[in-house]
Design a protein around this motif. Structure first.
Motif, PDB file in Angstrom:
ATOM      1  N   MET A   1       0.847  -1.201   0.000  1.00 44.79           N
ATOM      2  CA  MET A   1       0.000   0.000   0.000  1.00 44.79           C
ATOM      3  C   MET A   1       0.880   1.248   0.000  1.00 44.79           C
ATOM      4  N   THR A   2       0.518   2.190  -0.823  1.00 47.19           N
ATOM      5  CA  THR A   2       1.299   3.411  -0.812  1.00 47.19           C
ATOM      6  C   THR A   2       0.679   4.407   0.163  1.00 47.19           C
ATOM      7  N   GLN A   3       1.561   5.143   0.770  1.00 47.47           N
ATOM      8  CA  GLN A   3       1.124   6.046   1.822  1.00 47.47           C
ATOM      9  C   GLN A   3       1.664   7.429   1.464  1.00 47.47           C
ATOM     10  N   THR A   4       0.784   8.403   1.478  1.00 47.24           N
ATOM     11  CA  THR A   4       1.226   9.742   1.125  1.00 47.24           C
ATOM     12  C   THR A   4       1.812  10.438   2.348  1.00 47.24           C
ATOM     13  N   VAL A   5       3.055  10.781   2.287  1.00 50.30           N
ATOM     14  CA  VAL A   5       3.731  11.404   3.427  1.00 50.30           C
ATOM     15  C   VAL A   5       3.508  12.917   3.432  1.00 50.30           C
ATOM     16  N   LEU A   6       3.603  13.483   2.245  1.00 47.47           N
ATOM     17  CA  LEU A   6       3.522  14.938   2.171  1.00 47.47           C
ATOM     18  C   LEU A   6       2.531  15.314   1.093  1.00 47.47           C
ATOM     19  N   GLN A   7       1.621  16.205   1.460  1.00 48.53           N
ATOM     20  CA  GLN A   7       0.692  16.684   0.462  1.00 48.53           C
ATOM     21  C   GLN A   7       0.544  18.190   0.615  1.00 48.53           C
ATOM     22  N   ALA A   8       0.620  18.896  -0.492  1.00 49.92           N
ATOM     23  CA  ALA A   8       0.443  20.346  -0.458  1.00 49.92           C
ATOM     24  C   ALA A   8      -0.691  20.695  -1.389  1.00 49.92           C
ATOM     25  N   LYS A   9      -1.586  21.560  -0.895  1.00 53.66           N
ATOM     26  CA  LYS A   9      -2.718  21.969  -1.735  1.00 53.66           C
ATOM     27  C   LYS A   9      -2.693  23.466  -1.860  1.00 53.66           C
ATOM     28  N   ASN A  10      -2.402  23.920  -3.069  1.00 57.24           N
ATOM     29  CA  ASN A  10      -2.537  25.335  -3.372  1.00 57.24           C
ATOM     30  C   ASN A  10      -1.766  26.249  -2.423  1.00 57.24           C
ATOM     31  N   LEU A  11      -0.523  25.903  -2.137  1.00 56.06           N
ATOM     32  CA  LEU A  11       0.279  26.690  -1.199  1.00 56.06           C
ATOM     33  C   LEU A  11       0.617  28.058  -1.789  1.00 56.06           C
ATOM     34  N   VAL A  12       0.426  29.093  -0.958  1.00 58.64           N
ATOM     35  CA  VAL A  12       0.747  30.449  -1.375  1.00 58.64           C
ATOM     36  C   VAL A  12       1.612  31.068  -0.287  1.00 58.64           C
ATOM     37  N   ARG A  13       2.643  31.790  -0.682  1.00 58.62           N
ATOM     38  CA  ARG A  13       3.405  32.522   0.309  1.00 58.62           C
ATOM     39  C   ARG A  13       3.689  33.926  -0.233  1.00 58.62           C
ATOM     40  N   ASP A  14       3.207  34.919   0.487  1.00 57.95           N
ATOM     41  CA  ASP A  14       3.481  36.309   0.135  1.00 57.95           C
ATOM     42  C   ASP A  14       4.401  36.905   1.182  1.00 57.95           C
ATOM     43  N   TYR A  15       5.323  37.715   0.749  1.00 59.86           N
ATOM     44  CA  TYR A  15       6.135  38.469   1.699  1.00 59.86           C
ATOM     45  C   TYR A  15       5.776  39.934   1.553  1.00 59.86           C
ATOM     46  N   HIS A  16       5.518  40.580   2.685  1.00 57.47           N
ATOM     47  CA  HIS A  16       5.215  42.000   2.629  1.00 57.47           C
ATOM     48  C   HIS A  16       6.491  42.779   2.876  1.00 57.47           C
ATOM     49  N   VAL A  17       6.867  43.592   1.910  1.00 58.96           N
ATOM     50  CA  VAL A  17       8.066  44.392   2.051  1.00 58.96           C
ATOM     51  C   VAL A  17       7.634  45.771   2.508  1.00 58.96           C
ATOM     52  N   GLY A  18       8.063  46.129   3.690  1.00 55.58           N
ATOM     53  CA  GLY A  18       7.615  47.391   4.265  1.00 55.58           C
ATOM     54  C   GLY A  18       8.134  48.577   3.481  1.00 55.58           C
ATOM     55  N   GLY A  19       7.322  49.595   3.366  1.00 56.00           N
ATOM     56  CA  GLY A  19       7.750  50.780   2.650  1.00 56.00           C
ATOM     57  C   GLY A  19       8.596  51.665   3.539  1.00 56.00           C
ATOM     58  N   GLY A  20       9.459  52.436   2.945  1.00 57.45           N
ATOM     59  CA  GLY A  20      10.257  53.393   3.706  1.00 57.45           C
ATOM     60  C   GLY A  20       9.726  54.790   3.476  1.00 57.45           C
ATOM     61  N   LEU A  21      10.590  55.756   3.648  1.00 53.50           N
ATOM     62  CA  LEU A  21      10.183  57.145   3.500  1.00 53.50           C
ATOM     63  C   LEU A  21       9.762  57.436   2.052  1.00 53.50           C
ATOM     64  N   LEU A  22      10.510  56.840   1.138  1.00 57.68           N
ATOM     65  CA  LEU A  22      10.282  57.179  -0.269  1.00 57.68           C
ATOM     66  C   LEU A  22       9.688  56.023  -1.072  1.00 57.68           C
ATOM     67  N   THR A  23       9.684  54.832  -0.492  1.00 58.57           N
ATOM     68  CA  THR A  23       9.173  53.693  -1.245  1.00 58.57           C
ATOM     69  C   THR A  23       7.858  53.230  -0.656  1.00 58.57           C
ATOM     70  N   LYS A  24       7.029  52.721  -1.502  1.00 59.21           N
ATOM     71  CA  LYS A  24       5.739  52.203  -1.072  1.00 59.21           C
ATOM     72  C   LYS A  24       5.902  50.774  -0.582  1.00 59.21           C
ATOM     73  N   ALA A  25       5.048  50.373   0.354  1.00 55.13           N
ATOM     74  CA  ALA A  25       5.045  48.981   0.758  1.00 55.13           C
ATOM     75  C   ALA A  25       4.535  48.155  -0.417  1.00 55.13           C
ATOM     76  N   ARG A  26       5.127  46.939  -0.572  1.00 53.99           N
ATOM     77  CA  ARG A  26       4.614  46.104  -1.649  1.00 53.99           C
ATOM     78  C   ARG A  26       4.629  44.654  -1.213  1.00 53.99           C
ATOM     79  N   THR A  27       4.003  43.822  -1.996  1.00 53.09           N
ATOM     80  CA  THR A  27       3.921  42.417  -1.652  1.00 53.09           C
ATOM     81  C   THR A  27       4.632  41.600  -2.718  1.00 53.09           C
ATOM     82  N   VAL A  28       5.520  40.711  -2.254  1.00 54.51           N
ATOM     83  CA  VAL A  28       6.203  39.814  -3.180  1.00 54.51           C
ATOM     84  C   VAL A  28       5.502  38.464  -3.114  1.00 54.51           C
ATOM     85  N   HIS A  29       5.032  37.993  -4.247  1.00 56.96           N
ATOM     86  CA  HIS A  29       4.389  36.684  -4.272  1.00 56.96           C
ATOM     87  C   HIS A  29       5.459  35.647  -4.568  1.00 56.96           C
TER      88      HIS A  29
END
Lengths: 276, 281
Positions: A1-29
């Motif tokens: 019998m095969t056994q599934t050890v790892l399963q990922a469904k629709n994984l999303v990871r966003d990083y929010h890069v904080g804005g500074g004085l002159l740059t806007k905050a943005r999100t890196v997908h």
């Protein structure tokens, strides 16, 4: 019998890069909805170039970083480190081996202590038994008991990678994430470490997630292959399917860019050069 | 006349436990317009022997050779000043880590122009025009704007292109590339190798390619030298090296390629009878 050890469904990871004085905050997908599953004793290779999100994915699978959304199932249990604390059992199950064997070992820690540390932190096994297990593991990865009291600088790159693998195996994990484990090694040492990984997989029925950008290594070790490009899985299938009939144009680019070391290609190149 | 001719090159380093011989009597020569690959693993002395040619080894190194001549000029007999006139101008070198070999404090334009100022004595306007031309040659888009960029503002592949631009700035006769693509992704590696091969053909340079990647050797070299522990194991043209390797070490290297795997296990060096001292077995 095969056994599934790892399963990922629709994984999303966003990083929010904080804005500074002159740059806007943005999100890196970094990872944009990736799904896959790996069965016990099998190897999934994740291929892609720097910045494609493969190491972010490794961090999610190793439970270092939470996913922004999507489900991660390990041995059928849903894990969400963003909302609930991780059980010691889960910490034991997933281990990682990093790319750079020179950076991933503490230079002031003896090898015996390197190997004993996971047991010390995660279990209440007494010191004498920790020592025995570390000795046994040293032999298993092709080192000798006399290496127990040495420091990392006394070892070559290949030996250090063996130590890193040994450390990852101390807690009997079921899933091992290998983040470019042989990229920093010479060809002949690379062959030895790949052989070791294959032996250990057979012996302990380990499941590997093998991250690499070297297609020839992937072709040798993987059962399934996933190609990532800008955070997306552009190709996912069995090794033979992906290598014999790549669907996505990026996968084909990747294959075309890989240098070929066979006699036919050399003849073709020399003929072309002569003609030019 | 060979472009570079080396006979019996030995390099030893003074260490606390005595002298360590990194290169033990290497002979090699390269003709104009030839691409020579030097292959070997870490510790084979492939970089050290080329650094000896460049005169870039630290003071702890002792370099001896029966002959080390570039274009007929004996390099070892030259004074520092005379040698600096050749190095960087007629012989140029690019290194493995493009990010680490550029100076982070200066713009790439400054770093390209510096070579032109020192070796070619060009004035400011000429330098700038030549720098833009070089940036175009190595395939950097918007060259005039990019001259004002700092290394950290460029990707690894672009930094390597800048390094190549600096190296070819004075139209060298010999270019030594020390693992030029090891730190780069495969797709970028392909671009950089194509660029090097194109420049080599266009400028008619001799090119010495130091690498441990057999794929890179197969894709670029005319002739190959295989080194192991400071000794030359084999020298052959590229086709015969891959078709019928003579030395056991070359056979071992080739069979350790995962591409050539037959069966479950990869053969390793220990499967071949190799003298650990590195003598031809």
């Amino acid at each position: 019998m095969t056994q599934t050890v790892l399963q990922a469904k629709n994984l999303v990871r966003d990083y929010h890069v904080g804005g500074g004085l002159l740059t806007k905050a943005r999100t890196v997908h970094a990872v944009k909805g990736v799904s896959f599953s790996v069965e016990k004793g099998k190897t999934l290779a994740i291929v892609g170039e720097s910045g494609c999100g493969k190491s972010t994915l490794a961090r999610i699978i190793t439970l270092i970083d939470p996913a922004t959304s999507g489900d991660l199932l390990i041995d059928g249990n849903k894990v969400d480190i963003a909302h609930s604390a991780l059980t010691p059992e889960m910490r034991r199950k997933v281990q990682i081996v990093f790319q750079n064997p020179y950076g991933s070992l503490n230079p002031r820690q003896k090898i015996g202590d390197v190997l004993g540390e996971p047991l010390k932190i995660n279990t209440d096994i007494p010191a004498a038994e920790r020592r025995d297990r570390a000795m046994a593991m040293l032999k298993k990865v092709g080192l000798a008991p006399e290496h127990y009291n040495r420091y990392p600088h006394m070892f070559s790159g290949g030996q250090r990678q063996r130590i890193a693998i040994a450390r990852a195996l101390m807690l009997n994990p079921s899933l091992l994430v290998l983040d470019e484990p042989v990229s920093a090694l010479d060809l002949s040492v690379q062959a030895q470490v790949l052989n070791l990984l294959a032996d250990l997989q057979d012996e302990f029925q380990l499941t590997y997630v093998f991250i690499s950008h070297d297609l020839s290594v992937v072709r040798y070790i993987a059962d399934d292959v996933m190609v990532m490009y800008f955070g997306e899985a552009v190709e996912y299938g069995s090794r033979d399917a992906v290598f014999s009939d790549p669907k996505h144009s990026y996968t084909r680019t990747l294959f075309a860019a890989t240098p070929r070391a066979d006699v036919e290609s050399i003849k073709a190149r020399l003929a072309k050069k002569k003609a030019a | 006349m060979p472009l570079l001719q080396i006979k019996n090159l030995c390099v030893s380093f003074d260490t606390s436990v005595g002298a360590f011989m990194a290169v033990k009597g290497i002979d090699m020569s390269i003709e104009p317009r030839e691409v020579l690959a030097i292959v070997g693993e870490s510790g084979s002395g492939k970089s050290v022997s080329m650094l000896a040619v460049m005169g870039l080894l630290p003071k702890t190194a002792t370099v001896t050779a029966d002959r080390m001549a570039f274009n007929g000029v004996d390099l070892l007999g030259l004074t520092g000043e005379q040698r600096r006139k050749i190095i960087g101008r007629d012989i140029a070198m690019i290194f493995q880590e493009p990010m680490a070999s550029l100076n982070p404090c200066f713009t790439v334009g400054f770093q390209i122009e510096e070579v032109l100022r020192v070796h070619m004595g060009m004035d400011r306007a000429q330098r700038r025009a030549r720098a833009i031309e070089l940036m175009q040659q190595v395939g950097i888009a918007e060259p005039a704007e990019r001259l004002g960029s700092y290394p950290h503002q460029m990707s690894g592949g672009q930094c390597q292109r800048v390094m190549i631009a600096i190296a070819i700035a004075c139209n060298p006769k010999l270019l030594i590339a020390d693992e030029p693509t090891t730190a780069l992704d495969v797709t970028i590696q392909k671009q950089i190798l194509d660029l090097l091969m194109r420049l080599q053909a266009e400028h008619g340079m001799g090119l010495i390619m130091i690498t441990h990647n057999m794929g890179v050797v197969a894709e670029t070299a005319d002739r190959v030298i295989v080194q192991y522990k400071g000794r030359k194991m084999e020298e052959a043209d590229v086709l015969s090296l891959f078709e019928s390797p003579k030395s056991n070490y070359t056979k071992a290297l080739l069979s350790a390629l995962p591409d050539n795997a037959t069966g479950d296990r990869l053969p390793t060096i220990s499967d071949f009878a190799l003298d650990p001292e590195g003598a031809t077995a």
